[in-house]
Structures are given as structure tokens and as C-alpha cells.
Design a protein around this motif. Structure first.
Motif, PDB file in Angstrom:
ATOM      1  N   TYR A  37       0.856  -1.169   0.000  1.00 39.83           N
ATOM      2  CA  TYR A  37       0.000   0.000   0.000  1.00 39.83           C
ATOM      3  C   TYR A  37       0.897   1.225   0.000  1.00 39.83           C
ATOM      4  N   ARG A  45      -4.516   5.773   2.823  1.00 37.26           N
ATOM      5  CA  ARG A  45      -3.635   4.718   2.335  1.00 37.26           C
ATOM      6  C   ARG A  45      -4.372   3.954   1.237  1.00 37.26           C
ATOM      7  N   TYR A  94       3.920   0.799   2.262  1.00 37.27           N
ATOM      8  CA  TYR A  94       3.764  -0.085   3.409  1.00 37.27           C
ATOM      9  C   TYR A  94       3.506  -1.519   2.953  1.00 37.27           C
ATOM     10  N   ASN A  96       1.867  -5.157   3.886  1.00 41.50           N
ATOM     11  CA  ASN A  96       0.723  -5.643   4.654  1.00 41.50           C
ATOM     12  C   ASN A  96       0.616  -7.150   4.525  1.00 41.50           C
ATOM     13  N   SER A 105      -3.988  -9.450  10.776  1.00 40.83           N
ATOM     14  CA  SER A 105      -3.484  -8.512   9.778  1.00 40.83           C
ATOM     15  C   SER A 105      -2.367  -7.704  10.403  1.00 40.83           C
ATOM     16  N   TYR A 106      -1.309  -7.477   9.630  1.00 43.23           N
ATOM     17  CA  TYR A 106      -0.144  -6.769  10.160  1.00 43.23           C
ATOM     18  C   TYR A 106       0.380  -5.789   9.115  1.00 43.23           C
ATOM     19  N   TRP A 107       1.048  -4.736   9.649  1.00 45.83           N
ATOM     20  CA  TRP A 107       1.647  -3.709   8.795  1.00 45.83           C
ATOM     21  C   TRP A 107       3.124  -3.538   9.111  1.00 45.83           C
TER      22      TRP A 107
END
Length: 117
Positions: A37, A45, A94, A96, A105-107
């Protein structure tokens, strides 16, 4: 502890190329849909591209034909090859990770890409 670590950002002239990498740890990488993203100040975003655990890909219209997302499950890494870069591609990018078997879910922390005209 889950970590997504992006690298490969930087400053490039319009028309140039960059390759972003995102190394994941703490997750079963192969079952995650991985995505890139981007975000610029004052804007939401937005999705650039994602790749499923099975290798299916999806791209934003603005990057189709210029960017390629890929993954290496052996290295727990997802890549974004960016060619023919434009000043409008300038953003923080970013990584993801979204589990395809549950809600996780992680960033990542983001990496700056700046394209000069």
C-alpha cells in the motif's frame, strides 16, 4: 512477535526503477496474502498490489503494466518491482500481511519512495 520489515525505498528520477522488499517474521508466511500500500500526506492509504498465498495478483489501475508484485515463500519475503516510475508514485510504501485463514493482519513501518521529475 510479528515483524514486517520493508527496504529498498529511496530517491529516483522519473522513468527509473526501484525494487521494494518486505521480510516477514513471526508468521506462517505461506498462508498470508501479502500486499503493498502507499500513502501521501493528507490522503488515505491506498492499495498498490497484493498477491495471495496461491500467487494470484491484483494491481491498482495506476500501476498496472509498470509494477510487479512477487513472493518467495522460502525467504518469507514479498517484493514490489517498480518500473517507469512517475512523480505521482512518490509516497510512503507499506507492506501488509493478511491471514487467509483468520482475521490476523499486520503492517510494516513503511519505506519512503521519492520520484523526482
Amino acid at each position: 512477535q510479528v515483524q514486517l520489515v520493508e527496504s529498498g525505498g529511496g530517491l529516483v528520477q522519473a522513468g527509473g526503477s526501484l525494487r521494494l522488499s518486505c521480510a516477514a517474521s513471526g508468521i506462517t508466511f505461506s498462508i498470508y496474502r501479502m500486499g503493498w500500500y502507499r500513502q501521501t500526506p493528507g490522503k488515505q492509504r491506498e492499495l498498490v498490489a497484493h498477491i495471495t498465498s496461491g500467487g494470484s495478483t491484483n494491481y491498482a489501475e495506476s500501476v498496472k503494466g509498470r509494477f510487479t508484485i512477487s513472493r518467495d515463500n522460502a525467504k518469507n519475503t514479498v517484493y514490489l518491482q517498480m518500473n517507469s516510475l512517475k512523480p505521482d508514485d512518490t509516497a510512503v510504501y507499506y507492506c501488509n500481511a493478511v491471514s487467509q485463514l483468520g482475521p490476523a493482519s499486520y503492517w510494516g513501518q513503511g519505506t519512503q519512495v521519492t520520484v523526482s521529475s
